[in-house]
Write a protein that holds these residues in place. Structure first.
Motif, PDB file in Angstrom:
ATOM      1  N   THR A  57      -4.706   2.058   1.189  1.00 18.23           N
ATOM      2  CA  THR A  57      -4.240   3.193   0.389  1.00 18.23           C
ATOM      3  C   THR A  57      -5.229   4.343   0.482  1.00 18.23           C
ATOM      4  O   THR A  57      -4.851   5.496   0.674  1.00 18.23           O
ATOM      5  CB  THR A  57      -4.082   2.770  -1.086  1.00 18.23           C
ATOM      6  OG1 THR A  57      -3.248   1.614  -1.150  1.00 18.23           O
ATOM      7  CG2 THR A  57      -3.470   3.888  -1.909  1.00 18.23           C
ATOM      8  N   SER A  85       1.692   2.442  -3.339  1.00 16.43           N
ATOM      9  CA  SER A  85       0.544   3.061  -4.019  1.00 16.43           C
ATOM     10  C   SER A  85       0.335   4.470  -3.499  1.00 16.43           C
ATOM     11  O   SER A  85       0.106   5.400  -4.278  1.00 16.43           O
ATOM     12  CB  SER A  85      -0.710   2.227  -3.771  1.00 16.43           C
ATOM     13  OG  SER A  85      -0.495   0.899  -4.198  1.00 16.43           O
ATOM     14  N   VAL A  86       0.435   4.636  -2.181  1.00 19.32           N
ATOM     15  CA  VAL A  86       0.241   5.968  -1.593  1.00 19.32           C
ATOM     16  C   VAL A  86       1.271   6.920  -2.186  1.00 19.32           C
ATOM     17  O   VAL A  86       0.935   7.974  -2.737  1.00 19.32           O
ATOM     18  CB  VAL A  86       0.374   5.914  -0.064  1.00 19.32           C
ATOM     19  CG1 VAL A  86       0.274   7.312   0.524  1.00 19.32           C
ATOM     20  CG2 VAL A  86      -0.701   5.014   0.532  1.00 19.32           C
ATOM     21  N   LYS A 131      -5.232  -3.770   0.348  1.00 24.13           N
ATOM     22  CA  LYS A 131      -4.204  -2.785  -0.005  1.00 24.13           C
ATOM     23  C   LYS A 131      -4.877  -1.510  -0.512  1.00 24.13           C
ATOM     24  O   LYS A 131      -4.485  -0.401  -0.128  1.00 24.13           O
ATOM     25  CB  LYS A 131      -3.285  -3.378  -1.076  1.00 24.13           C
ATOM     26  CG  LYS A 131      -2.365  -2.374  -1.724  1.00 24.13           C
ATOM     27  CD  LYS A 131      -2.430  -2.552  -3.211  1.00 24.13           C
ATOM     28  CE  LYS A 131      -2.086  -1.378  -4.027  1.00 24.13           C
ATOM     29  NZ  LYS A 131      -2.528  -1.551  -5.407  1.00 24.13           N
ATOM     30  N   ASN A 176      -4.276   7.978   1.843  1.00 21.74           N
ATOM     31  CA  ASN A 176      -4.455   9.147   0.981  1.00 21.74           C
ATOM     32  C   ASN A 176      -5.476  10.093   1.589  1.00 21.74           C
ATOM     33  O   ASN A 176      -5.311  11.319   1.555  1.00 21.74           O
ATOM     34  CB  ASN A 176      -4.906   8.715  -0.417  1.00 21.74           C
ATOM     35  CG  ASN A 176      -3.786   8.033  -1.186  1.00 21.74           C
ATOM     36  OD1 ASN A 176      -2.623   8.138  -0.814  1.00 21.74           O
ATOM     37  ND2 ASN A 176      -4.151   7.322  -2.236  1.00 21.74           N
ATOM     38  N   ALA A 196       0.830  -1.209   0.000  1.00 20.52           N
ATOM     39  CA  ALA A 196       0.000   0.000   0.000  1.00 20.52           C
ATOM     40  C   ALA A 196       0.864   1.259   0.000  1.00 20.52           C
ATOM     41  O   ALA A 196       0.568   2.221  -0.712  1.00 20.52           O
ATOM     42  CB  ALA A 196      -0.918  -0.009   1.211  1.00 20.52           C
TER      43      ALA A 196
END
Lengths: 447, 447
Positions: free
Chosen positions: B357, A276-277, B353, B361, A273
Motif C-alpha cells: 500500500t 487500502s490504496v 499489504k 500510495n 492492498a
C-alpha cells in the motif's frame, strides 16, 4: 478460559460424533466457539455446517458481519437458506438483507411468514445507526393484571424467542408501554403478587430515531441490560440490549480513531492492498493540497531563507511542535464530544483552559528552543525569533485544536472527520508565517 | 427519554416532599438522575443527600469516579460515612479505598463487619485493571441438588444483594464452580426440575489475573451479561458484569486515543490549565528532542539548500505526506491490536499489504508531486528528485507505521504509547534525508 484453545478437539467431535452425542454437545457449546472452528477449517466448513441444526447455524451467523453471513449462507441450498434465515432475530435479518440486492431481498422475504416479513421490512426503513436500526422486535410483553405465578407459568409454557427475557414489558391493549418488570423483581416476589404492584412505572425508553451514539451514552449512564424503544405515541416497537451497545461503542470509537488517523472506517486490517490504496489515496491528496499551502507560505520567504539558510533547519521544529500541541487539544476535544464530556455548560471554560495551556506550553517550549537556537546560530536575535514563533504557533495551535472540531460539530459534521488535516495545515501555515515573517523583520540582525 | 430533562422538577420534589411521598418517589427514580441534580445544585447538595436513605446514597456514589465519591462522602458525619460505605458493593468499596491514605483505609475497614472487610482487603490486592480488580464478590450460588421451586423460594426469601442475579452459580462444598444457570432457564423450567438437569456444565470462566482488555474481548466474543471469575483451583471468587465491560472498553479506547494524540489518560477535559500543562509538557519535550533530529538532518544539507533554496519550500510536503502515510498505518495497527484483529496468523499478510500500500500510495502521490515540482521549479530533474523522495519516504513510512507498534507490543509496552512520536520522527528524518540527499546527488542539474 475453558476450551477456548481446543478448536482442534472441537472440530473432530463436530465431524465424528453421532447425531445423539452431537446434539448433546451442541447444547453445551457456544456458537462463537463453533465459529472459530468454521473460520479456521475452510476445507470442512460445509461438512460441519451440514451437521448443525438450523437454529444453531442462525446463532452462528448472528456472530458475524453481513459480508461473512452472506458468504456462509451461500454454502447452503436455497431452501435451507430460508429455514436458517427464519431462525435469525429480526434485527439481524434486517441487517443481513440491507446488504443484498433488491431481488435477493424479495427472494428471502417471500419465503418467511408474512408477519415476520412485515417486521423486517419496517426495520429496514430505519437509519442503520439509529435506535430503530439496532433494536430487535422480539420481547416479552405481559399485562399489569397478571400475578407473579401466572407470569411464571406463561414464561414456562410460551416458547420464548425474545432477544432478552431479563425484562418483561407491561403493555396495554394498544401496545402502549405502561411499565417494566425485571426478571429479578419477578423471581424475588411472592407468587400471588400482582404485576401492577411490583412493576416500575417510571420507564426509561428510547425514541425510535435516536442516534446510536446517544443511545450508548444513555445505556452507560443508567447501566441497564436492555431498554425499550418506543414511537411518538409511546407504543413499544422493540428492545436494544447491552451487547448491541458494546458493539456500538467499539464501532463509534473505531470510527473516531480512524478518522483522526486519516482512514475510512470501512478499511479492513488484512484486506487486499488495492482496497487500502483506494480508500487512503483520497485522504492523502487532500493532505497534499494543504501541504502545498505550507509550501507556498515558505516560498513567500525564500529570499530570506536564501540569506539565512539555518532557518531551513529549524522549520521542522516549528511545524512539528505546532502540530503536536494542536493534536493534543484536538484529541481531547474529539473524545470529549464523543463521550458527552464537552457540554454547553463547560464549553467556554474548556476553550479558555486550552488557550491558557497553549500559551504556557508555548512559553516552556519557546524558551527551550530559543536557548538552543541562540547557541546553535550563535545569535541571540535568532533565538528570539524562533522562540517567539514557537510561542505564537503553539498558542494558536491549541485554539485551532478546539475550534476546528467544535465548528464541525456545529455544522453537524463528525468532529473527527478531517479535523486533523485542518489543524495541521493551520499550524504549518501559521508556524512558517510567524517564524519566517519574524526572521524577515529582524533580517538585518540575522545576517 | 422521560424525565431526563426535568432535573429542576426533581430537585424540587427531593427537597419538598414529605417522607412517605419521598420514599415512594425514590422507589421509582434512577440514582443517575438524582446524581444529575446533585451535580447541578451544589448549594442544596448536602440538604438533598441528608434526605436520602443510605442504600440510595451508596447507589449514587457507585455512579461516580473515586475522586467525586470522596468529595461527596465528606459531606456526611463520620458515622454516616461508614453506614453508606457499608451499603456499597465490594468492588466499589475496594476502588474507593484504593484512592485513600492508609490510615483512612483502616478507619473504614474497622467500621464495617469483619467478613466484608476481609473481602475488600483481598480485592485491593488485585491489579486495578485485571479481572480481579473489576470483579464484584457478591453473587448468588446454589447447589445442583436443588429443584427449580426450591431455588425460586430461596431467591424470594434470601435478601439478594448480588451484583447480578441473572445468572445463578452452582458451586460444590469447596466453592468449586460446577455449573451455571441463567435466570431465564430457571423461570422457563418446570417447578419440579432439578438444577443439575438444566444447568450448563461447560462454564466459561475468567481467570482472576487476566488483563481487563482481554476480558473485554471475551465478553464481546460471547455476549454474556456476566461471567464468573475463578482461581487456579476453579474456586469461584466473583463476577464481572457487562456494565464493567462497557466501562473497560471506553477506558481502553480513550487510553489508546489519548496516547496516539500525545496525551496522558489522566487528563480531565475541564480541569485546571496547570494540570494540562504539567501532563502535556513532558510529551512536548520528547517531541522536541526528536524534532531536533529532523533539524540536524536538514542541517547536514544546508549548503545544498543554500544553492537551491526552493528545496526549503518543498520540505513541508515531504515530511507532511510521510507523516500522514505513517499515521494511517499506525492507526490501523494500534486499533487492530486493541480489537484482537491483528493475530499471529495474519501478521505477515498485514505487513506486506501495508508495505505494498505504501509503495502504491507513494507512486500516486510521488507522480503528482513530481509533476507539480517540475512545473514549479521549471526543472525536470527537480521533479524527479522530489517525486523519488516521496515514493521512498511514503514506503518506509507505512512500514514504520506497522513495525513501531508491533515492536512495542512485543516489548510488552502499550503499542499506542509514543508510537506516533517514533513514526513521525522516523518519517521526518528519512524524508529529509531522501529529499535533500537526492538533491545533493543531482546538485549540478538543479543549479
Amino acid at each position: 478460559m475453558e476450551n477456548l484453545n481446543s478448536t482442534e478437539e472441537l472440530k473432530i467431535s463436530l465431524l465424528s460424533l453421532n447425531e445423539k452425542e452431537l446434539s448433546e454437545l451442541l447444547e453445551e457449546i457456544h456458537p462463537a466457539d463453533i465459529l472459530d472452528v468454521l473460520r479456521k477449517e475452510e476445507d470442512v466448513r460445509g461438512e460441519i455446517l451440514g451437521r448443525l441444526p438450523h437454529w444453531l447455524v442462525a446463532d452462528i451467523l448472528e456472530e458475524m458481519d453481513e459480508e461473512e453471513q452472506t458468504e456462509f449462507l451461500e454454502l447452503f441450498p436455497e431452501l435451507e437458506q430460508y429455514k436458517i434465515f427464519n431462525e435469525m432475530s429480526s434485527d439481524e435479518q434486517a441487517d443481513l438483507l440491507s446488504n443484498l440486492e433488491p431481488e435477493e431481498v424479495d427472494r428471502f422475504l417471500d419465503n418467511i411468514d408474512e408477519e415476520d416479513a412485515e417486521e423486517v421490512k419496517e426495520l429496514m426503513n430505519y437509519e442503520e445507526d439509529s435506535s430503530g436500526g439496532i433494536m430487535a422486535t422480539e420481547f416479552v410483553s405481559i399485562r399489569e393484571s397478571m400475578t407473579v405465578k401466572e407470569t411464571l407459568n406463561y414464561l414456562q409454557t410460551a416458547t420464548i424467542e425474545a432477544e432478552t427475557v431479563y425484562y418483561l414489558y407491561v403493555l396495554d391493549e394498544d401496545e402502549i408501554l405502561k411499565g417494566i418488570l425485571s426478571l429479578r423483581d419477578l423471581v424475588t416476589a411472592k407468587f400471588d403478587t400482582v404485576i401492577r404492584d411490583i412493576m416500575t412505572e417510571q420507564v426509561k425508553s428510547i425514541p425510535v430515531n435516536m442516534d446510536q451514539e446517544e443511545v450508548a451514552q444513555i445505556f452507560e449512564k443508567y447501566g441497564f441490560q436492555a431498554m425499550p424503544v418506543v414511537d411518538e405515541k409511546g407504543e413499544m416497537l422493540g428492545v436494544i440490549t447491552f451487547d448491541d451497545i458494546i458493539e456500538v461503542v467499539r464501532e463509534e470509537d473505531s470510527e473516531d480513531m480512524y478518522r483522526l488517523g486519516g482512514l475510512n472506517e470501512g478499511e479492513i486490517i488484512d484486506g487486499p492492498a488495492i482496497e487500502s490504496v483506494k480508500s487512503r489515496v483520497p485522504w492523502l491528496f487532500i493532505n497534499l493540497l494543504t501541504a502545498f499551502l505550507a509550501a507556498a507560505t515558505v516560498n513567500l520567504f525564500s529570499s530570506t531563507i536564501d540569506k539565512v539558510v539555518i532557518l531551513a533547519s529549524f522549520m521542522p521544529i516549528v511545524s512539528g511542535m505546532g502540530g503536536n500541541a494542536g493534536t493534543q487539544t484536538l484529541t481531547l476535544i474529539v473524545r470529549g464530544i464523543a463521550l458527552g464530556e464537552l457540554t454547553i455548560e463547560n464549553a467556554k471554560k474548556v476553550f479558555f483552559k486550552e488557550a491558557l495551556t497553549g500559551i504556557c506550553n508555548g512559553l516552556c517550549v519557546g524558551l527551550a528552543v530559543a536557548t538552543i537556537g541562540y547557541l546553535w546560530a550563535g545569535n541571540p536575535v535568532f533565538g528570539l525569533v524562533i522562540g517567539l514563533a514557537m510561542l505564537l504557533n503553539m498558542s494558536v495551535a491549541t485554539m485551532a485544536g478546539y475550534l476546528v472540531p467544535v465548528t464541525l460539530k456545529k455544522l453537524n459534521v463528525d468532529p473527527a472527520l478531517a479535523s486533523a488535516v485542518f489543524v495541521t495545515t493551520f499550524t504549518d501555515v501559521c508556524g512558517f508565517f510567524f517564524f519566517l515573517g519574524l526572521a524577515t523583520m529582524f533580517l538585518k540582525f540575522l545576517t
